[in-house]
Design a protein around this motif. Structure first.
Motif, PDB file in Angstrom:
ATOM      1  N   LYS A   1       0.857  -1.185   0.000  1.00 29.96           N
ATOM      2  CA  LYS A   1       0.000   0.000   0.000  1.00 29.96           C
ATOM      3  C   LYS A   1       0.888   1.228   0.000  1.00 29.96           C
ATOM      4  O   LYS A   1       1.765   1.372   0.846  1.00 29.96           O
ATOM      5  CB  LYS A   1      -0.934   0.031   1.208  1.00 29.96           C
ATOM      6  CG  LYS A   1      -1.877   1.222   1.170  1.00 29.96           C
ATOM      7  CD  LYS A   1      -2.989   1.130   2.181  1.00 29.96           C
ATOM      8  CE  LYS A   1      -3.953   2.295   2.005  1.00 29.96           C
ATOM      9  NZ  LYS A   1      -5.076   2.216   2.935  1.00 29.96           N
TER      10      LYS A   1
ATOM     11  N   SER B   1      -4.160   7.039  -2.483  1.00 32.92           N
ATOM     12  CA  SER B   1      -3.402   5.822  -2.197  1.00 32.92           C
ATOM     13  C   SER B   1      -3.515   4.829  -3.347  1.00 32.92           C
ATOM     14  O   SER B   1      -4.418   4.917  -4.181  1.00 32.92           O
ATOM     15  CB  SER B   1      -3.887   5.167  -0.900  1.00 32.92           C
ATOM     16  OG  SER B   1      -5.212   4.699  -1.041  1.00 32.92           O
TER      17      SER B   1
ATOM     18  N   VAL C   1      -3.033   0.485  -3.831  1.00 34.51           N
ATOM     19  CA  VAL C   1      -2.792  -0.834  -3.256  1.00 34.51           C
ATOM     20  C   VAL C   1      -2.516  -1.782  -4.412  1.00 34.51           C
ATOM     21  O   VAL C   1      -3.249  -1.779  -5.410  1.00 34.51           O
ATOM     22  CB  VAL C   1      -4.003  -1.331  -2.436  1.00 34.51           C
ATOM     23  CG1 VAL C   1      -3.768  -2.752  -1.938  1.00 34.51           C
ATOM     24  CG2 VAL C   1      -4.287  -0.389  -1.278  1.00 34.51           C
TER      25      VAL C   1
ATOM     26  N   ARG D   1      -1.630  -5.905  -5.394  1.00 38.46           N
ATOM     27  CA  ARG D   1      -1.561  -7.288  -4.930  1.00 38.46           C
ATOM     28  C   ARG D   1      -1.831  -8.230  -6.085  1.00 38.46           C
ATOM     29  O   ARG D   1      -2.595  -7.912  -6.990  1.00 38.46           O
ATOM     30  CB  ARG D   1      -2.551  -7.533  -3.809  1.00 38.46           C
ATOM     31  CG  ARG D   1      -3.997  -7.580  -4.262  1.00 38.46           C
ATOM     32  CD  ARG D   1      -4.919  -8.023  -3.135  1.00 38.46           C
ATOM     33  NE  ARG D   1      -6.283  -8.149  -3.544  1.00 38.46           N
ATOM     34  CZ  ARG D   1      -6.827  -9.232  -4.103  1.00 38.46           C
ATOM     35  NH1 ARG D   1      -6.093 -10.290  -4.340  1.00 38.46           N
ATOM     36  NH2 ARG D   1      -8.102  -9.256  -4.427  1.00 38.46           N
TER      37      ARG D   1
END
Length: 95
Positions: free
Chosen positions: A40, A48, A50, A52
């Motif tokens: 993050k 922001s 993130v 994954r």
């Protein structure tokens, strides 16, 4: 996938014109959460990103959060962030 995640782990300086203020790497567990291949990035002005890998498919998932004064500004920032992240990934992420 691991090579791409490693590229992100090396850090980003800015995304969408917003400086990265902090990066959290959940690979060793963090704040009582279990280990997870998640990064993050906290950006200036409350934005922001993130990153994954998908748990079920061979693809990377990127979540973008934008804070702006109005919808037009937010949409422009989001578009710029998607473009920059796409470049980083070799233009492999859909707009």
């Amino acid at each position: 996938m691991q090579q791409i995640m490693q590229k992100f782990r090396e850090g980003l300086e800015c995304v969408g014109g917003r400086k990265v203020e902090k990066m959290l790497d959940y690979s060793k567990g963090l704040d009582g959460l279990p280990k997870s291949d998640v990064l993050k990035f906290f950006l200036e002005e409350g934005c922001s990103v993130v990153v994954r890998p998908s748990g079920t498919e061979p693809k990377l998932k990127i979540y973008i959060s934008v804070r702006a004064g109005n919808q037009d500004s937010a949409e422009k920032t989001e578009k710029l962030m998607v473009e920059e992240l796409s470049e980083l990934l070799g233009n492999q992420c859909p707009a």
